[in-house]
Design a protein around this motif. Structure first.
Motif, PDB file in Angstrom:
ATOM      1  N   LEU A 148       0.854  -1.194   0.000  1.00 54.87           N
ATOM      2  CA  LEU A 148       0.000   0.000   0.000  1.00 54.87           C
ATOM      3  C   LEU A 148       0.887   1.241   0.000  1.00 54.87           C
ATOM      4  N   LEU A 175      -7.108   5.316   7.529  1.00 53.48           N
ATOM      5  CA  LEU A 175      -5.980   4.380   7.399  1.00 53.48           C
ATOM      6  C   LEU A 175      -6.311   3.035   8.050  1.00 53.48           C
ATOM      7  N   LEU A 176      -6.988   3.079   9.181  1.00 48.45           N
ATOM      8  CA  LEU A 176      -7.342   1.822   9.857  1.00 48.45           C
ATOM      9  C   LEU A 176      -8.341   1.027   9.016  1.00 48.45           C
ATOM     10  N   ARG A 184      -6.413  -0.556   6.322  1.00 47.55           N
ATOM     11  CA  ARG A 184      -5.666  -1.692   6.877  1.00 47.55           C
ATOM     12  C   ARG A 184      -6.545  -2.931   6.923  1.00 47.55           C
ATOM     13  N   SER A 185      -7.790  -2.777   7.380  1.00 51.15           N
ATOM     14  CA  SER A 185      -8.641  -3.966   7.459  1.00 51.15           C
ATOM     15  C   SER A 185      -9.187  -4.376   6.088  1.00 51.15           C
ATOM     16  N   GLU A 221      -5.430  -5.280   4.032  1.00 54.20           N
ATOM     17  CA  GLU A 221      -4.472  -6.141   4.745  1.00 54.20           C
ATOM     18  C   GLU A 221      -3.094  -6.141   4.079  1.00 54.20           C
ATOM     19  N   SER A 249       1.024  -5.794   3.727  1.00 54.61           N
ATOM     20  CA  SER A 249       2.147  -6.129   4.620  1.00 54.61           C
ATOM     21  C   SER A 249       3.318  -5.173   4.423  1.00 54.61           C
ATOM     22  N   ILE A 252       4.277  -1.044   3.431  1.00 52.41           N
ATOM     23  CA  ILE A 252       3.766   0.321   3.272  1.00 52.41           C
ATOM     24  C   ILE A 252       4.882   1.219   2.748  1.00 52.41           C
ATOM     25  N   GLY A 268       0.399   7.216   9.422  1.00 48.36           N
ATOM     26  CA  GLY A 268       0.746   5.966   8.734  1.00 48.36           C
ATOM     27  C   GLY A 268       1.492   5.020   9.659  1.00 48.36           C
ATOM     28  N   ALA A 311      -0.940   3.618  12.232  1.00 49.58           N
ATOM     29  CA  ALA A 311      -1.874   2.609  11.714  1.00 49.58           C
ATOM     30  C   ALA A 311      -1.178   1.314  11.296  1.00 49.58           C
ATOM     31  N   PHE A 312       0.060   1.445  10.811  1.00 54.89           N
ATOM     32  CA  PHE A 312       0.708   0.278  10.186  1.00 54.89           C
ATOM     33  C   PHE A 312       1.974  -0.150  10.916  1.00 54.89           C
ATOM     34  N   CYS A 319       3.549  -3.516  10.236  1.00 56.87           N
ATOM     35  CA  CYS A 319       3.923  -3.855   8.849  1.00 56.87           C
ATOM     36  C   CYS A 319       5.368  -3.438   8.583  1.00 56.87           C
TER      37      CYS A 319
END
Ligand SMILES: [Zn+2]
Length: 212
Positions: A10, A97-98, A101-102, A105, A107, A109, A128, A131-132, A135
């Motif tokens: 992403l 962003l959340l 993420r869902s 998904e 892995s 960023i 970012g 939220a991640f 990742c």
């Protein structure tokens, strides 16, 4: 060699052209290698487009640029925050962003650096990371906005990937007046970054987190 093949990637672009400038060649490479690449732009900067262009021109341009890089139409997500107001909307942006993420998904960023001087870029980097944080995260370079940039990781790219990046950036006619929006600068930076790792061309990233 870190292999991001088969990964869901992403790209967080505060504004419509940031993904292309920051990691256009790497996007093209990852798609060619089989990664599923998504890109989200938080603003098409309708408030700051030059008067001679329609105010929504960046929406048209980002769609054209994404096609050039190989991003699937359905993987380009355009949000509608007003330029230079992101820090007032920090929580809304985090919630977006959340949700991404869902939904996606991812892995891996790619996002601006934690030292980016543009207020919108900094907000996206901060939210970012929030939220991640679980990742792998790379920050892309936008030298005109970076006071400092750690050359901690490199994506080796080919002439073909670089040409795709240049072609994608060329789609942004509304940004052609910027002194960094030209082939000479983009090639020069890729040469500098390539030379640092004894390759012809590369894009450089700050590694924020690595999960493997
Ligand atoms: Zn930007």
């Amino acid at each position: 060699m870190l292999n991001l093949k088969d990964k869901r990637v992403l790209i967080l672009a505060p504004h419509t052209d940031d993904a292309e400038f920051g990691c256009g060649a790497t996007i093209s490479k990852l798609i060619e290698q089989g990664s599923e690449v998504y890109s989200v732009a938080f603003s098409a900067c309708q408030q700051s487009v030059l008067k001679q262009f329609p105010s929504d021109i960046l929406i048209t341009e980002v769609k054209e640029a994404s096609v050039e890089l190989g991003i699937k139409k359905e993987n380009l997500i355009l949000l509608d925050y007003a330029v230079r107001t992101f820090n007032y909307k920090r929580q809304e942006i985090l919630e977006d962003l959340l949700k991404l993420r869902s939904d996606i998904e991812p892995s891996v960023i790619f996002m601006p650096t934690m030292h980016d001087l543009h207020q919108d870029h900094l907000t996206i980097a901060q939210e970012g990371l929030r939220a991640f944080k679980f990742c792998t995260i790379f920050s892309y370079e936008l030298p005109w906005n970076n006071l400092q940039f750690a050359s901690s990781s490199f994506s080796v790219v080919t002439e073909t990937h670089l040409k795709k990046k240049i072609n994608a950036i060329t789609k942004y006619k509304s940004q052609a007046h910027r002194n960094y929006a030209n082939e000479e600068f983009i090639r020069s930076l890729a040469r500098v970054r390539g030379t640092q790792i004894n390759e012809s061309y590369a894009e450089c990233f700050e590694l924020i987190r690595l999960k493997f």
